[in-house]
Design a protein around this motif. Sequence first.
Motif: not given
Length: 175
Positions: A131-133, A138-150, A157-162
Amino acid sequence: GSGNTLREYVTVHRASKQDASTRLGDENYLMTHVHLGHDCQLGNNVIIAPSSGLGGHVHVADRAFISGGVMVHQFVQIGTLAMIGGNAKITQDVLPYMITDGVPATVRGLNLVGLRRAGCSRSDIQVLKQAYQVIHRTALPQQAILEALREIDSPFALHLAEFIAGCSRSFHREK
């Protein structure tokens, strides 16, 4: 809360409005000269070292550790098992499970000692490294980061996304 220890010269301000509250959970330890501003909310088992100050409306989740001399801006959220290094200047939200330090504050890595003390397994820590990685390397936009964490099969990882989705001030990142 119950079982809280407030050492010498700790100040806890009452809420700014009649129907609001400043609240401490259970088993918190606030060392000498700690200041909690109005409307702060502390979870359980939070440790705040000497000469640290929290501005108004700061929310601190369970088992967070705030080192000495840390100053936290108003309306900041500090996540579960986060650790903030000494004399840091916190102006944005602090991610759960991570160490944030410096002026300006940046994420320095996972709070491995805190995670182990909390009973996290090696597999839990591996998931958090993944999840840290995703968040910091990564140079992903925030929405893509949230999707990847989920997509990571883990409550961590879900807690981090929330947490990230709920950030209103953005959050401190790795340099």
